[in-house]
Design a protein around this motif. Structure first.
Motif, PDB file in Angstrom:
ATOM      1  N   ILE A   1     -70.624   4.945 -11.043  1.00 26.46           N
ATOM      2  CA  ILE A   1     -70.936   6.347 -11.337  1.00 26.46           C
ATOM      3  C   ILE A   1     -70.125   7.264 -10.432  1.00 26.46           C
ATOM      4  CG2 ILE A   1     -72.751   8.104 -11.274  1.00 26.46           C
ATOM      5  CD1 ILE A   1     -74.753   5.849 -12.002  1.00 26.46           C
ATOM      6  N   GLU A   2     -70.099   6.929  -9.153  1.00 26.50           N
ATOM      7  CA  GLU A   2     -69.369   7.770  -8.195  1.00 26.50           C
ATOM      8  C   GLU A   2     -67.868   7.749  -8.465  1.00 26.50           C
ATOM      9  OE1 GLU A   2     -72.409   7.325  -4.372  1.00 26.50           O
ATOM     10  OE2 GLU A   2     -70.805   5.858  -4.675  1.00 26.50           O
ATOM     11  N   LEU A   3     -67.318   6.582  -8.812  1.00 22.84           N
ATOM     12  CA  LEU A   3     -65.874   6.490  -9.044  1.00 22.84           C
ATOM     13  C   LEU A   3     -65.479   7.230 -10.315  1.00 22.84           C
ATOM     14  CD1 LEU A   3     -63.138   5.391  -8.174  1.00 22.84           C
ATOM     15  CD2 LEU A   3     -63.646   3.293  -9.463  1.00 22.84           C
ATOM     16  N   ALA A   4     -66.253   7.081 -11.379  1.00 19.75           N
ATOM     17  CA  ALA A   4     -65.933   7.801 -12.619  1.00 19.75           C
ATOM     18  C   ALA A   4     -65.965   9.304 -12.386  1.00 19.75           C
ATOM     19  CB  ALA A   4     -66.915   7.414 -13.725  1.00 19.75           C
ATOM     20  N   ALA A   5     -66.979   9.779 -11.669  1.00 20.67           N
ATOM     21  CA  ALA A   5     -67.080  11.207 -11.376  1.00 20.67           C
ATOM     22  C   ALA A   5     -65.907  11.677 -10.521  1.00 20.67           C
ATOM     23  CB  ALA A   5     -68.408  11.500 -10.675  1.00 20.67           C
ATOM     24  N   GLN A   6     -65.532  10.867  -9.540  1.00 16.85           N
ATOM     25  CA  GLN A   6     -64.416  11.241  -8.663  1.00 16.85           C
ATOM     26  C   GLN A   6     -63.106  11.306  -9.435  1.00 16.85           C
ATOM     27  OE1 GLN A   6     -63.624   8.346  -5.556  1.00 16.85           O
ATOM     28  NE2 GLN A   6     -61.527   9.090  -5.342  1.00 16.85           N
TER      29      GLN A   6
ATOM     30  N   VAL B   1     -62.827   9.127 -19.020  1.00 16.24           N
ATOM     31  CA  VAL B   1     -62.528   8.449 -17.761  1.00 16.24           C
ATOM     32  C   VAL B   1     -63.633   7.440 -17.501  1.00 16.24           C
ATOM     33  CG1 VAL B   1     -62.157   8.701 -15.283  1.00 16.24           C
ATOM     34  CG2 VAL B   1     -61.344  10.481 -16.860  1.00 16.24           C
ATOM     35  N   ALA B   2     -63.260   6.187 -17.344  1.00 17.17           N
ATOM     36  CA  ALA B   2     -64.247   5.126 -17.142  1.00 17.17           C
ATOM     37  C   ALA B   2     -64.020   4.433 -15.812  1.00 17.17           C
ATOM     38  CB  ALA B   2     -64.169   4.111 -18.275  1.00 17.17           C
ATOM     39  N   ALA B   3     -65.116   4.000 -15.201  1.00 19.55           N
ATOM     40  CA  ALA B   3     -65.074   3.141 -14.026  1.00 19.55           C
ATOM     41  C   ALA B   3     -65.868   1.885 -14.347  1.00 19.55           C
ATOM     42  CB  ALA B   3     -65.646   3.855 -12.810  1.00 19.55           C
TER      43      ALA B   3
ATOM     44  N   VAL C   1     -81.110  19.600 -11.842  1.00 15.90           N
ATOM     45  CA  VAL C   1     -80.257  18.795 -10.970  1.00 15.90           C
ATOM     46  C   VAL C   1     -79.009  18.376 -11.741  1.00 15.90           C
ATOM     47  CG1 VAL C   1     -80.124  16.705  -9.554  1.00 15.90           C
ATOM     48  CG2 VAL C   1     -82.292  17.949  -9.731  1.00 15.90           C
ATOM     49  N   ASP C   2     -77.870  18.362 -11.066  1.00 14.43           N
ATOM     50  CA  ASP C   2     -76.620  17.912 -11.690  1.00 14.43           C
ATOM     51  C   ASP C   2     -76.792  16.490 -12.232  1.00 14.43           C
ATOM     52  OD1 ASP C   2     -73.532  18.068 -11.949  1.00 14.43           O
ATOM     53  OD2 ASP C   2     -73.885  16.215 -10.829  1.00 14.43           O
ATOM     54  N   PRO C   3     -76.250  16.191 -13.428  1.00 17.70           N
ATOM     55  CA  PRO C   3     -76.452  14.873 -14.038  1.00 17.70           C
ATOM     56  C   PRO C   3     -75.978  13.697 -13.186  1.00 17.70           C
ATOM     57  CG  PRO C   3     -75.644  16.408 -15.676  1.00 17.70           C
ATOM     58  CD  PRO C   3     -75.576  17.119 -14.358  1.00 17.70           C
ATOM     59  N   VAL C   4     -74.860  13.854 -12.485  1.00 20.78           N
ATOM     60  CA  VAL C   4     -74.402  12.767 -11.615  1.00 20.78           C
ATOM     61  C   VAL C   4     -75.356  12.604 -10.444  1.00 20.78           C
ATOM     62  CG1 VAL C   4     -72.576  12.033 -10.038  1.00 20.78           C
ATOM     63  CG2 VAL C   4     -71.980  12.947 -12.282  1.00 20.78           C
ATOM     64  N   ALA C   5     -75.698  13.710  -9.782  1.00 24.05           N
ATOM     65  CA  ALA C   5     -76.609  13.649  -8.641  1.00 24.05           C
ATOM     66  C   ALA C   5     -77.968  13.093  -9.056  1.00 24.05           C
ATOM     67  CB  ALA C   5     -76.772  15.044  -8.028  1.00 24.05           C
ATOM     68  N   PHE C   6     -78.437  13.463 -10.252  1.00 24.59           N
ATOM     69  CA  PHE C   6     -79.739  12.999 -10.732  1.00 24.59           C
ATOM     70  C   PHE C   6     -79.745  11.481 -10.893  1.00 24.59           C
ATOM     71  CE2 PHE C   6     -82.964  12.210 -14.005  1.00 24.59           C
ATOM     72  CZ  PHE C   6     -84.045  12.922 -13.487  1.00 24.59           C
TER      73      PHE C   6
ATOM     74  N   CYS D   1     -70.573  -0.054 -16.209  1.00 26.62           N
ATOM     75  CA  CYS D   1     -69.578   0.895 -16.718  1.00 26.62           C
ATOM     76  C   CYS D   1     -70.151   2.306 -16.746  1.00 26.62           C
ATOM     77  CB  CYS D   1     -69.128   0.490 -18.120  1.00 26.62           C
ATOM     78  SG  CYS D   1     -67.866   1.580 -18.836  1.00 26.62           S
ATOM     79  N   ALA D   2     -69.388   3.249 -16.227  1.00 22.57           N
ATOM     80  CA  ALA D   2     -69.711   4.672 -16.337  1.00 22.57           C
ATOM     81  C   ALA D   2     -68.551   5.373 -17.011  1.00 22.57           C
ATOM     82  CB  ALA D   2     -69.973   5.286 -14.959  1.00 22.57           C
ATOM     83  N   VAL D   3     -68.865   6.324 -17.881  1.00 21.89           N
ATOM     84  CA  VAL D   3     -67.848   7.065 -18.633  1.00 21.89           C
ATOM     85  C   VAL D   3     -68.106   8.556 -18.498  1.00 21.89           C
ATOM     86  CG1 VAL D   3     -66.853   7.538 -20.915  1.00 21.89           C
ATOM     87  CG2 VAL D   3     -67.508   5.195 -20.308  1.00 21.89           C
ATOM     88  N   VAL D   4     -67.058   9.306 -18.201  1.00 16.41           N
ATOM     89  CA  VAL D   4     -67.089  10.767 -18.257  1.00 16.41           C
ATOM     90  C   VAL D   4     -66.243  11.184 -19.455  1.00 16.41           C
ATOM     91  CG1 VAL D   4     -66.463  12.937 -17.119  1.00 16.41           C
ATOM     92  CG2 VAL D   4     -67.383  11.033 -15.774  1.00 16.41           C
ATOM     93  N   ALA D   5     -66.838  11.977 -20.345  1.00 13.57           N
ATOM     94  CA  ALA D   5     -66.142  12.409 -21.559  1.00 13.57           C
ATOM     95  C   ALA D   5     -65.982  13.922 -21.567  1.00 13.57           C
ATOM     96  CB  ALA D   5     -66.913  11.973 -22.803  1.00 13.57           C
ATOM     97  N   ASP D   6     -64.812  14.386 -21.974  1.00 15.64           N
ATOM     98  CA  ASP D   6     -64.544  15.803 -22.207  1.00 15.64           C
ATOM     99  C   ASP D   6     -64.385  16.019 -23.702  1.00 15.64           C
ATOM    100  OD1 ASP D   6     -64.487  16.602 -19.501  1.00 15.64           O
ATOM    101  OD2 ASP D   6     -62.437  15.881 -19.292  1.00 15.64           O
TER     102      ASP D   6
END
Length: 231
Positions: free
Chosen positions: A58-63, A117-119, A39-44, A97-102
Motif C-alpha cells: 500500500i505504501e509503495l503504490a501510494a509513493q 500504478v501497482a505494487a 480520513v484519507d483512504p491510504v491512511a485509513f 497487490c495494491a493499485v492506484v488508478a487515475d
C-alpha cells in the motif's frame, strides 16, 4: 446468499472466481468508510492494517503514484479527474497487490483510465518480467471488465450473436501501467496470475467516486450508467 440451482442460462466462472466481485465490494466500502471517518483512504487502510507485507505494498503504490493525502477530484473542460486506491491479497494466500488508478469522467458518462500504478509482493520473485506481465495483464483485463465487458441476455437466451458484438477494450482504451515489485527472497514464492484484477476494479471505482462524488455499484460502469448516476 442467493444460490439458484435451476438457471435459465448456462453460466461459468469468471477469471479470479469470486475475487473480482468481492474485492470490488470490500474495497469500495473501505473507501466509503474512510470518507465517513474523514480520513484519507491510504491512511485509513494503514490505520487498520497490521500485516507488514500488506502495509508495504500500500505504501509503495501510494509513493510511486505520488499520492497526495486528502486528494480531491477536480473538474475542468467538461471533464472530471479522480484517483483511487485499493488493496488485496489474492485468496488470502497468494500475492499482495495494491493499485492506484487515475481516471477521467466526461459529462456523457465516458470513463477513461489514464494510469495505473501497482505494487506487488509475490515472495521470492524468480522471473521479474513474468510477474510484471501478469500484473499488467490483470490490470488491463480488469479495466476492460469494469468499463465495458458484459454479456447481454433476456429471459430466454443470450442476445449477443457474435464476438463482434461483445464490448471489450481496444488498444486506445488501455491505461499506462506501472508495476513495482517487492522481492522477498527469504519467503516462499506466491502466485500472481490473478492478483491484480480485484484491486484494479476497486481502484477504478474509488477513482470514479473521487472524480464525481457518485458511488457506482453496478458493473460494468458503462456510459449510460455513469451518466444516470451523474444526473
Amino acid at each position: 446468499m442467493h444460490f439458484l440451482t435451476d438457471m435459465p442460462l448456462r453460466t461459468s466462472a469468471l477469471r479470479t472466481l469470486g475475487a473480482y466481485a468481492n474485492v470490488f465490494a470490500l474495497e469500495s466500502f473501505m473507501d466509503e468508510t474512510a470518507l465517513a471517518a474523514g480520513v484519507d483512504p491510504v491512511a485509513f487502510r494503514l490505520q487498520h492494517m497490521k500485516n507488514p507485507r500488506a502495509r508495504a505494498v500500500i505504501e509503495l503504490a501510494a509513493q510511486k503514484a505520488n499520492w497526495n493525502p486528502g486528494h480531491k477530484g477536480n473538474s475542468r473542460d467538461n471533464e472530471s479527474k479522480g484517483r483511487g486506491i485499493a488493496f488485496a491479497q489474492y485468496k488470502n494466500l497468494a500475492a499482495y497487490c495494491a493499485v492506484v488508478a487515475d481516471v477521467t469522467v466526461d459529462r456523457n458518462g465516458n470513463v477513461k483510465g489514464t494510469r495505473a500504478v501497482a505494487a506487488v509482493d509475490a515472495g521470492l520473485i524468480i522471473n521479474p518480467d513474468g510477474v510484471i506481465n501478469q500484473i499488467e495483464g490483470g490490470i488491463i483485463q480488469s479495466a476492460s471488465w469494469t468499463l465495458k465487458e458484459q454479456v447481454k441476455f433476456d429471459r430466454q437466451r443470450i442476445t449477443l450473436r457474435s464476438w463482434a458484438d461483445y464490448p471489450i477494450f481496444m488498444f486506445n482504451d488501455v491505461p499506462a501501467a506501472e508495476v513495482h515489485l517487492i522481492n522477498m527472497p527469504h519467503e516462499r514464492s506466491l502466485g500472481t496470475g490473478e492478483g491484480s484484477q480485484g484491486p484494479a476494479v476497486a481502484a477504478i471505482a474509488n477513482a470514479i467516486a473521487n472524480a464525481t462524488g457518485k458511488r457506482m455499484r453496478d458493473l460494468p460502469f458503462t456510459p449510460d450508467k455513469v451518466k444516470a448516476a451523474l444526473a
